[in-house]
Scaffold this motif. Structure first.
Motif, PDB file in Angstrom:
ATOM      1  N   ASN A 189     -69.547  49.049 -32.061  1.00 45.28           N
ATOM      2  CA  ASN A 189     -69.145  50.447 -31.863  1.00 45.28           C
ATOM      3  C   ASN A 189     -68.743  51.039 -30.688  1.00 45.28           C
ATOM      4  OD1 ASN A 189     -70.659  51.310 -34.604  1.00 45.28           O
ATOM      5  ND2 ASN A 189     -72.643  51.172 -33.677  1.00 45.28           N
ATOM      6  N   LYS A 190     -68.946  50.100 -29.658  1.00 43.15           N
ATOM      7  CA  LYS A 190     -68.543  50.386 -28.266  1.00 43.15           C
ATOM      8  C   LYS A 190     -66.594  50.045 -28.377  1.00 43.15           C
ATOM      9  CE  LYS A 190     -72.446  50.118 -25.365  1.00 43.15           C
ATOM     10  NZ  LYS A 190     -72.438  51.364 -24.725  1.00 43.15           N
ATOM     11  N   LEU A 191     -66.624  48.865 -28.951  1.00 45.76           N
ATOM     12  CA  LEU A 191     -65.180  48.352 -29.236  1.00 45.76           C
ATOM     13  C   LEU A 191     -64.558  49.389 -29.826  1.00 45.76           C
ATOM     14  CD1 LEU A 191     -65.674  44.543 -29.309  1.00 45.76           C
ATOM     15  CD2 LEU A 191     -65.010  45.960 -27.331  1.00 45.76           C
ATOM     16  N   GLU A 192     -65.011  50.005 -30.964  1.00 41.62           N
ATOM     17  CA  GLU A 192     -64.247  51.057 -31.847  1.00 41.62           C
ATOM     18  C   GLU A 192     -63.693  51.943 -30.809  1.00 41.62           C
ATOM     19  OE1 GLU A 192     -66.256  53.944 -34.445  1.00 41.62           O
ATOM     20  OE2 GLU A 192     -65.582  52.691 -35.903  1.00 41.62           O
ATOM     21  N   ILE A 193     -64.500  52.439 -29.923  1.00 32.66           N
ATOM     22  CA  ILE A 193     -64.082  53.454 -29.145  1.00 32.66           C
ATOM     23  C   ILE A 193     -62.797  53.119 -28.085  1.00 32.66           C
ATOM     24  CG2 ILE A 193     -64.736  55.177 -27.254  1.00 32.66           C
ATOM     25  CD1 ILE A 193     -67.697  55.158 -28.588  1.00 32.66           C
ATOM     26  N   ILE A 194     -62.946  51.887 -27.750  1.00 29.60           N
ATOM     27  CA  ILE A 194     -62.175  51.230 -26.585  1.00 29.60           C
ATOM     28  C   ILE A 194     -60.784  51.033 -27.211  1.00 29.60           C
ATOM     29  CG2 ILE A 194     -61.714  49.496 -25.223  1.00 29.60           C
ATOM     30  CD1 ILE A 194     -64.652  49.201 -24.763  1.00 29.60           C
ATOM     31  N   THR A 195     -60.768  50.228 -28.473  1.00 31.86           N
ATOM     32  CA  THR A 195     -59.553  49.685 -29.192  1.00 31.86           C
ATOM     33  C   THR A 195     -59.106  50.479 -30.301  1.00 31.86           C
ATOM     34  OG1 THR A 195     -60.718  48.607 -30.713  1.00 31.86           O
ATOM     35  CG2 THR A 195     -60.563  47.381 -28.706  1.00 31.86           C
ATOM     36  N   GLY A 196     -59.976  51.640 -30.849  1.00 28.89           N
ATOM     37  CA  GLY A 196     -59.368  52.514 -31.708  1.00 28.89           C
ATOM     38  C   GLY A 196     -59.664  51.801 -33.304  1.00 28.89           C
ATOM     39  N   GLY A 197     -60.027  50.673 -33.451  1.00 24.55           N
ATOM     40  CA  GLY A 197     -60.057  50.060 -34.479  1.00 24.55           C
ATOM     41  C   GLY A 197     -61.520  50.333 -35.025  1.00 24.55           C
ATOM     42  N   CYS A 198     -61.774  50.159 -36.407  1.00 22.45           N
ATOM     43  CA  CYS A 198     -63.027  50.453 -37.334  1.00 22.45           C
ATOM     44  C   CYS A 198     -63.989  49.541 -37.101  1.00 22.45           C
ATOM     45  CB  CYS A 198     -62.604  50.643 -38.623  1.00 22.45           C
ATOM     46  SG  CYS A 198     -64.180  51.153 -39.643  1.00 22.45           S
ATOM     47  N   GLU A 240     -73.714  44.766 -33.603  1.00 26.75           N
ATOM     48  CA  GLU A 240     -73.445  46.075 -34.165  1.00 26.75           C
ATOM     49  C   GLU A 240     -73.066  47.147 -32.965  1.00 26.75           C
ATOM     50  OE1 GLU A 240     -76.180  43.870 -37.169  1.00 26.75           O
ATOM     51  OE2 GLU A 240     -75.766  44.065 -35.156  1.00 26.75           O
ATOM     52  N   GLU A 241     -74.008  47.253 -31.943  1.00 30.39           N
ATOM     53  CA  GLU A 241     -73.689  48.056 -31.141  1.00 30.39           C
ATOM     54  C   GLU A 241     -72.490  47.710 -30.270  1.00 30.39           C
ATOM     55  OE1 GLU A 241     -77.443  47.642 -28.830  1.00 30.39           O
ATOM     56  OE2 GLU A 241     -78.423  49.260 -29.936  1.00 30.39           O
ATOM     57  N   LEU A 242     -72.228  46.455 -30.036  1.00 26.80           N
ATOM     58  CA  LEU A 242     -70.989  46.116 -29.337  1.00 26.80           C
ATOM     59  C   LEU A 242     -69.742  46.486 -29.965  1.00 26.80           C
ATOM     60  CD1 LEU A 242     -69.362  44.607 -26.958  1.00 26.80           C
ATOM     61  CD2 LEU A 242     -69.856  42.481 -28.312  1.00 26.80           C
ATOM     62  N   GLU A 263     -60.360  44.767 -19.471  1.00 30.01           N
ATOM     63  CA  GLU A 263     -61.531  44.404 -18.771  1.00 30.01           C
ATOM     64  C   GLU A 263     -62.691  45.234 -18.920  1.00 30.01           C
ATOM     65  OE1 GLU A 263     -61.669  42.071 -14.890  1.00 30.01           O
ATOM     66  OE2 GLU A 263     -62.508  43.828 -14.135  1.00 30.01           O
ATOM     67  N   GLN A 264     -63.697  44.867 -19.648  1.00 30.76           N
ATOM     68  CA  GLN A 264     -64.831  45.689 -19.727  1.00 30.76           C
ATOM     69  C   GLN A 264     -66.123  44.947 -19.396  1.00 30.76           C
ATOM     70  OE1 GLN A 264     -64.845  48.907 -21.210  1.00 30.76           O
ATOM     71  NE2 GLN A 264     -62.654  48.601 -20.856  1.00 30.76           N
ATOM     72  N   LYS A 265     -67.315  45.753 -18.910  1.00 27.91           N
ATOM     73  CA  LYS A 265     -68.569  45.298 -18.674  1.00 27.91           C
ATOM     74  C   LYS A 265     -69.571  45.636 -19.601  1.00 27.91           C
ATOM     75  CE  LYS A 265     -71.811  45.174 -14.542  1.00 27.91           C
ATOM     76  NZ  LYS A 265     -71.907  45.487 -13.400  1.00 27.91           N
ATOM     77  N   PHE A 266     -70.292  44.677 -20.298  1.00 29.74           N
ATOM     78  CA  PHE A 266     -71.402  45.112 -21.361  1.00 29.74           C
ATOM     79  C   PHE A 266     -72.555  44.385 -20.954  1.00 29.74           C
ATOM     80  CE2 PHE A 266     -68.237  46.679 -24.216  1.00 29.74           C
ATOM     81  CZ  PHE A 266     -67.173  45.906 -24.087  1.00 29.74           C
ATOM     82  N   ALA A 267     -73.610  45.143 -21.379  1.00 31.77           N
ATOM     83  CA  ALA A 267     -75.272  44.546 -21.339  1.00 31.77           C
ATOM     84  C   ALA A 267     -75.317  43.504 -22.273  1.00 31.77           C
ATOM     85  CB  ALA A 267     -76.255  45.746 -21.556  1.00 31.77           C
ATOM     86  N   LYS A 268     -76.062  42.567 -21.863  1.00 26.90           N
ATOM     87  CA  LYS A 268     -76.104  41.379 -22.855  1.00 26.90           C
ATOM     88  C   LYS A 268     -77.180  41.735 -23.862  1.00 26.90           C
ATOM     89  CE  LYS A 268     -74.690  37.593 -19.697  1.00 26.90           C
ATOM     90  NZ  LYS A 268     -74.759  38.217 -18.457  1.00 26.90           N
ATOM     91  N   SER A 269     -78.027  42.991 -23.661  1.00 25.89           N
ATOM     92  CA  SER A 269     -78.619  43.081 -24.454  1.00 25.89           C
ATOM     93  C   SER A 269     -78.512  43.981 -26.034  1.00 25.89           C
ATOM     94  CB  SER A 269     -80.034  44.109 -24.050  1.00 25.89           C
ATOM     95  OG  SER A 269     -79.349  45.154 -23.408  1.00 25.89           O
ATOM     96  N   LEU A 270     -77.206  44.194 -25.776  1.00 25.39           N
ATOM     97  CA  LEU A 270     -76.567  44.753 -26.727  1.00 25.39           C
ATOM     98  C   LEU A 270     -76.430  43.854 -28.370  1.00 25.39           C
ATOM     99  CD1 LEU A 270     -73.131  46.283 -25.503  1.00 25.39           C
ATOM    100  CD2 LEU A 270     -75.153  47.709 -26.096  1.00 25.39           C
ATOM    101  N   THR A 271     -76.902  44.646 -29.462  1.00 18.87           N
ATOM    102  CA  THR A 271     -76.599  44.099 -30.639  1.00 18.87           C
ATOM    103  C   THR A 271     -75.055  43.843 -30.794  1.00 18.87           C
ATOM    104  OG1 THR A 271     -76.779  45.915 -32.128  1.00 18.87           O
ATOM    105  CG2 THR A 271     -78.792  44.836 -31.373  1.00 18.87           C
TER     106      THR A 271
END
Length: 237
Positions: A42-51, A38-40, A28-36
């Motif tokens: 990059n955040k998910l890369e840190i969370i999931t470990g994927g590229c 691409e920015e999302l 479960e995560q909380k994200f700003a709706k203003s994120l592009t």
């Protein structure tokens, strides 16, 4: 926008995140709706470990597919709501060598919907808010006029008080003009005591002469010109 999309006005959304590498794990995560997107990614890369560069994002409501989250768009342009699910799909073969890079012209980007530019234009934000741009230009004009007025008072040899953060500092104006790499008007001051940061030289360029630690160049807005005779520091000993 097409019938499949709408702009969400709240600032954040709470979603569950799953990924193709481990579909059994849901975060479960909380994200700003203003994120592009691409920015999302990059955040998910840190969370999931994927590229992030090989990531595809799909939006689900439960098991119902809602939309593919496309690069060049923003999260808030999709019909996303709390407790929906973003599924990240990774593919090693997604990136291939010698594949021609896709480039979009400015005209093509201008006509594309669900982009950051499209969102800003439709909501009168940033540079597309004509009224705010006029106010900003007027504030800059007033600030420039006030700087010019203060600079006209700071003639070479004038006594001054520097009101920037730090101790009370009295000195003499030694320079009045631009400072390389900075905007605005700067005043070079030779202080009565070694309360400065240089000898009139900044980044190898000499603006005026004074002993080491007696000089500083400060914004004109931090300088008050007046009858400030040198203080007799010896009397305080």
């Amino acid at each position: 926008m097409g019938d499949n999309f709408r702009v969400i006005t709240s600032d954040y959304v709470r979603v569950n995140v799953t990924n193709s590498q481990n579909s059994a794990v849901s975060l479960e995560q909380k994200f700003a709706k203003s994120l592009t997107i691409e920015e999302l990614k990059n955040k998910l890369e840190i969370i999931t470990g994927g590229c992030a560069s090989s990531m595809q994002l799909d939006l689900y409501n439960g098991d119902k597919f809602i939309a593919k989250l496309e690069d060049g768009t923003i999260l808030g342009s999709y019909p996303i709501e709390n407790d929906m699910r973003i599924h990240a799909i990774y593919s090693i073969s997604y990136i291939a060598e010698n594949v021609p890079k896709f480039e979009m012209s400015d005209e093509q980007y201008k006509d594309k919907q669900n982009t950051v530019r499209d969102f800003l234009k439709k909501n009168n934000l940033g540079k597309y808010n004509e009224e705010e741009q006029k106010k900003m230009a007027e504030r800059k004009r007033i600030q420039a006029e006030e700087e010019a007025r203060l600079a006209s008072l700071a003639t070479i040899g004038s006594r001054c008080l520097v009101t920037a953060k730090g101790p009370r500092r009295l000195g003499t104006v030694m320079y009045n003009g631009p400072l390389d790499g900075k905007s605005g008007i700067f005043i070079g001051v030779k202080f009565d005591e070694p309360l400065g940061v240089n000898d009139g030289t900044v980044n190898g360029k000499r603006y005026f002469e004074c002993p080491p630690k007696y000089g500083s160049l400060v914004p004109v807005s931090n300088v008050t010109i007046g009858d400030f005779p040198p203080e007799n520091y010896d009397d305080e000993l």
